[in-house]
Design a protein around this motif. Structure first.
Motif, PDB file in Angstrom:
ATOM      1  N   GLY A  93       0.743  -1.138  -0.219  1.00 24.63           N
ATOM      2  CA  GLY A  93       0.088  -0.021  -0.029  1.00 24.63           C
ATOM      3  C   GLY A  93       0.923   1.418  -0.049  1.00 24.63           C
ATOM      4  N   PHE A  94       2.040   1.034  -0.262  1.00 25.27           N
ATOM      5  CA  PHE A  94       2.853   2.439  -0.188  1.00 25.27           C
ATOM      6  C   PHE A  94       2.565   3.540  -1.113  1.00 25.27           C
ATOM      7  N   PRO A  95       2.430   3.095  -2.306  1.00 26.08           N
ATOM      8  CA  PRO A  95       1.894   4.176  -3.106  1.00 26.08           C
ATOM      9  C   PRO A  95       0.623   4.824  -2.921  1.00 26.08           C
ATOM     10  N   VAL A  96      -0.313   4.277  -2.144  1.00 23.73           N
ATOM     11  CA  VAL A  96      -1.442   4.927  -2.106  1.00 23.73           C
ATOM     12  C   VAL A  96      -1.238   5.650  -0.558  1.00 23.73           C
ATOM     13  N   LEU A  97      -0.429   5.149   0.335  1.00 23.89           N
ATOM     14  CA  LEU A  97      -0.208   5.974   1.488  1.00 23.89           C
ATOM     15  C   LEU A  97       0.389   7.156   1.144  1.00 23.89           C
ATOM     16  N   ILE A  98       1.670   7.027   0.412  1.00 25.81           N
ATOM     17  CA  ILE A  98       2.498   8.289   0.152  1.00 25.81           C
ATOM     18  C   ILE A  98       1.609   9.210  -0.522  1.00 25.81           C
ATOM     19  N   ILE A  99       0.701   9.014  -1.417  1.00 27.17           N
ATOM     20  CA  ILE A  99      -0.136  10.192  -2.001  1.00 27.17           C
ATOM     21  C   ILE A  99      -1.041  10.583  -1.126  1.00 27.17           C
ATOM     22  N   LEU A 100      -1.826   9.726  -0.149  1.00 27.66           N
ATOM     23  CA  LEU A 100      -2.450  10.443   0.823  1.00 27.66           C
ATOM     24  C   LEU A 100      -1.920  11.369   1.695  1.00 27.66           C
ATOM     25  N   TYR A 101      -0.341  10.801   1.896  1.00 24.56           N
ATOM     26  CA  TYR A 101       0.415  11.768   3.066  1.00 24.56           C
ATOM     27  C   TYR A 101       0.655  13.232   2.391  1.00 24.56           C
ATOM     28  N   ALA A 102       0.935  13.211   1.235  1.00 23.40           N
ATOM     29  CA  ALA A 102       1.273  14.235   0.390  1.00 23.40           C
ATOM     30  C   ALA A 102      -0.031  15.021   0.248  1.00 23.40           C
ATOM     31  N   LEU A 103      -1.264  14.606  -0.054  1.00 21.79           N
ATOM     32  CA  LEU A 103      -2.394  15.389   0.051  1.00 21.79           C
ATOM     33  C   LEU A 103      -2.863  16.055   1.366  1.00 21.79           C
ATOM     34  N   LEU A 104      -2.589  15.220   2.319  1.00 26.29           N
ATOM     35  CA  LEU A 104      -2.853  15.750   3.459  1.00 26.29           C
ATOM     36  C   LEU A 104      -1.839  16.988   4.087  1.00 26.29           C
ATOM     37  N   THR A 105      -0.630  16.679   3.251  1.00 23.45           N
ATOM     38  CA  THR A 105       0.264  17.746   3.661  1.00 23.45           C
ATOM     39  C   THR A 105      -0.094  19.060   3.229  1.00 23.45           C
ATOM     40  N   LEU A 106      -0.446  18.904   1.763  1.00 24.68           N
ATOM     41  CA  LEU A 106      -1.047  19.979   0.954  1.00 24.68           C
ATOM     42  C   LEU A 106      -2.229  20.730   1.729  1.00 24.68           C
ATOM     43  N   PHE A 107      -2.993  20.052   2.508  1.00 27.63           N
ATOM     44  CA  PHE A 107      -4.135  20.700   3.074  1.00 27.63           C
ATOM     45  C   PHE A 107      -3.546  21.390   4.299  1.00 27.63           C
ATOM     46  N   TRP A 108      -2.542  20.901   5.014  1.00 28.35           N
ATOM     47  CA  TRP A 108      -2.117  21.685   6.072  1.00 28.35           C
ATOM     48  C   TRP A 108      -1.426  23.080   5.543  1.00 28.35           C
ATOM     49  N   LEU A 109      -0.780  22.901   4.437  1.00 21.37           N
ATOM     50  CA  LEU A 109      -0.029  23.856   3.815  1.00 21.37           C
ATOM     51  C   LEU A 109      -1.161  24.995   3.539  1.00 21.37           C
ATOM     52  N   PHE A 110      -2.223  24.686   2.801  1.00 19.50           N
ATOM     53  CA  PHE A 110      -3.107  25.589   2.600  1.00 19.50           C
ATOM     54  C   PHE A 110      -4.207  26.277   3.471  1.00 19.50           C
ATOM     55  N   SER A 111      -4.141  25.548   4.827  1.00 20.10           N
ATOM     56  CA  SER A 111      -4.761  26.025   5.898  1.00 20.10           C
ATOM     57  C   SER A 111      -3.891  26.708   6.877  1.00 20.10           C
TER      58      SER A 111
END
Length: 153
Positions: A42-60
């Motif tokens: 599941g590494f590819p899915v997890l790393i994509i989710l991690y990057a998207l959540l990091t972007l969420f915090w960046l835009f917040s």
């Protein structure tokens, strides 16, 4: 909104720990703990989710973004293996090897010889060759009827 951000934070930290578990796959053999091996699928899915959540915090506009970005640097090496950032090869192959199961010459020795001569290989390995097959410009070793190796001279 605070409850939503708390849920996102817990989810993000959970994904971080799951990603750290995928890194443990290199150090813990599957015989001892097989779940790390399964988790790495599941590494590819997890790393994509991690990057998207990091972007969420960046835009917040939250300071925790930098902590997650810094923690994300741990995964640069596995991401490079996953994406395959290897450079293009400038060399071309100059050795051609052909392995062929002759099946005791059922196809016919002349047809087999024609096919192998057209292949223009540097090394030819024949299984179940017998002694009927010979190729132009090649010498052979191991002529025992089972395995024969021919190479250019």
């Amino acid at each position: 909104m605070k409850v939503f951000r708390l849920i996102i934070l817990i989810l993000h930290v959970g994904i971080l720990f799951l990603l750290l578990g995928t890194l443990m796959n290199a150090y813990v053999p599957p015989k001892i703990f097989p779940w790390f091996n399964l988790l790495s699928l599941g590494f590819p899915v997890l790393i994509i989710l991690y990057a998207l959540l990091t972007l969420f915090w960046l835009f917040s506009w939250k300071k925790r973004t930098f902590a997650f970005m810094l923690a994300g640097l741990i995964f640069m090496n596995p991401v490079q293996r996953w994406v395959n950032f290897s450079s293009d090869k400038k060399e071309t192959a100059n050795l051609k090897i052909v392995s062929f199961n002759v099946k005791a010459g059922l196809m016919g020795p002349t047809d087999i010889e024609k096919y192998l001569n057209r292949a223009d290989a540097d090394v030819v390995m024949l299984q179940e060759a017998g002694s009927k097959i010979s190729l132009k410009g090649m010498t052979g070793i191991g002529d025992n009827g089972v395995f024969k190796t021919l190479f250019k001279t």
